[in-house]
Scaffold this active site. Sequence first.
Site, mmCIF file in Angstrom:
data_model
loop_
_atom_site.group_PDB
_atom_site.id
_atom_site.type_symbol
_atom_site.label_atom_id
_atom_site.label_comp_id
_atom_site.label_asym_id
_atom_site.label_seq_id
_atom_site.Cartn_x
_atom_site.Cartn_y
_atom_site.Cartn_z
ATOM 1 N N SER A 124 0.883 -1.295 0.039
ATOM 2 C CA SER A 124 -0.051 0.059 0.027
ATOM 3 C C SER A 124 1.159 1.216 0.239
ATOM 4 O O SER A 124 1.773 1.444 0.637
ATOM 5 C CB SER A 124 -0.906 0.060 1.178
ATOM 6 N N LYS B 297 -4.674 -6.752 3.396
ATOM 7 C CA LYS B 297 -4.547 -5.672 2.744
ATOM 8 C C LYS B 297 -5.902 -5.393 2.013
ATOM 9 O O LYS B 297 -6.275 -4.155 1.793
ATOM 10 C CB LYS B 297 -3.585 -5.992 1.470
ATOM 11 N N HIS C 212 -7.699 -3.222 4.589
ATOM 12 C CA HIS C 212 -7.122 -2.041 4.834
ATOM 13 C C HIS C 212 -7.848 -1.371 3.554
ATOM 14 O O HIS C 212 -8.075 0.196 3.734
ATOM 15 C CB HIS C 212 -5.653 -2.186 4.268
ATOM 16 N N ASN C 213 -7.894 -1.806 2.490
ATOM 17 C CA ASN C 213 -8.545 -0.998 1.232
ATOM 18 C C ASN C 213 -9.964 -0.774 1.423
ATOM 19 O O ASN C 213 -10.497 0.230 1.146
ATOM 20 C CB ASN C 213 -8.393 -1.813 0.154
ATOM 21 N N GLU D 104 -10.050 1.902 3.688
ATOM 22 C CA GLU D 104 -9.767 3.294 2.763
ATOM 23 C C GLU D 104 -11.059 3.710 2.414
ATOM 24 O O GLU D 104 -11.362 5.040 2.137
ATOM 25 C CB GLU D 104 -8.773 2.646 1.797
#
Length: 489
Positions: A140, A194, A197-198, A201
């Site tokens: 990232s 990940k 995480h996105n 986001e």
Amino acid sequence: MNNPAPQHISINMEKSDFGLIGLAVMGQNLVLNVESRGFQVSVYNRTTATMTDFIGENPGKNLIGCESLEEFVDSLASPRKIQIMVKAGGPVDAVIESLIPLLDKEDIIIDGGNSLYTDSERRDKWCAEHGLRFIGAGVSGGEEGALKGPSIMPGGPQSTWQVMQPIFEAISAKVDGEPCVVHIGEGGAGHFVKMVHNGIEYGDMQLICEAYNIFKAAGFTNEELADIFADWNAGDLESFLIEITANIFKQTDPETGQHIVDLIVDKAGQKGTGRWTMMEAVDHAVPLSCIGASVEARILSAIRDQRLAASKILTGPSNDDFNMGSLDKKELITKVRDALYASKIVSYAQGLDLISKVGAEKGWDLNLGEIAKIWRGGCIIRARFLNRITEAYQGSDAPTNLMLAPFFTEILTNAQQNWREVVSLAALNGIPVPSFGGSLSYYDSYRCERLPANLLQAQRDFFGAHTYERLDKAEGEFFHTEDWPELMD
């Protein structure tokens, strides 16, 4: 001007420490990052001209350009460490399939793209069947992070992490001298984290957009918005996304002189990671209202033609006549700031809850504190309060939900009145705030001692004999009512 020819391998040339396949911008920047840390890097791209141009544009660097996969593999020291940076899905499988016959046992293949974590689990088993090691590594930070230092989330065996640790720690972002990379867990753990995480986001970005939408309806200029977000970035809301938002409002178009943000079509794109996060939340029964609303907001933005037609038919308050009541601009800024902060906490709480739930089911032994720590630098969601999240999950008294950590409980308590007023104000003015509202509903549901699900269970038992538990009986004992009143004709 002709670029110099790429360097080629000779039998006397020193073998490279690291290899990368896929020279789009992210791949190129990662290569330059690795090389800048003192490693020799071999590169390969399906289109040879791309590789040739890249080598020619970076003279004097310790790079080896290869025109074939065979040459590329031969250029690497054992165990070979090869990172793939190609489009997720079939292209990753195609590269792995091409590499397998060329590699030796214990060589390492790293997928650094945004792959679905279940694909990484499948590839891990596939590579293991051929005696190879596989890492699904979430990376990232975008193009700048790839060049200057990303946050890296590698999954796979602990022994493989130990081989890659020197390179990953060297190229990652650093916060207080600590590298923003840690071994996440086995199998697809890296790409799973990940993915979430996105999803977080997505939530962060939508919350910022909802704050912007309220301010625009209230008549704030882009210059005022730039100042507001810059001021927020100097305080507790400091983050990469708040910082770039302040800068976005300053950018004008040289052709028209107008602000770029006002010229951009209100139709958002997505690459699937937010949707994957939502699907996993549903599959594992984890509430994800803030992130889910942000995914739906992007989907709704994409059906712009339908929205334009509906705007001429469906009625409601006009954003052109925003009613702030007795509030002045300064008071509105404070209230929206509190709503944004509180909703942001909920977004992270939900994302971390999903990580915790799936990690436990998979036996990954995920450390939420360490995960939050590596998100402090390099990545898109880096923010000041990640230090507080790290602190919350250290020690034996980690909360079952981030909202229950004393630091965050206090913020939610202090912010909630303004939070409620902002959601109400938006509703009264016809301004959609799905993530603000979804976050507040989650907060209220989570703190609610008794929800109306008792009626829902009665309904299920009425039409489907699904049974229910009773407050006056032992937990785990189920009942069914045989004589619900019959429906009237």
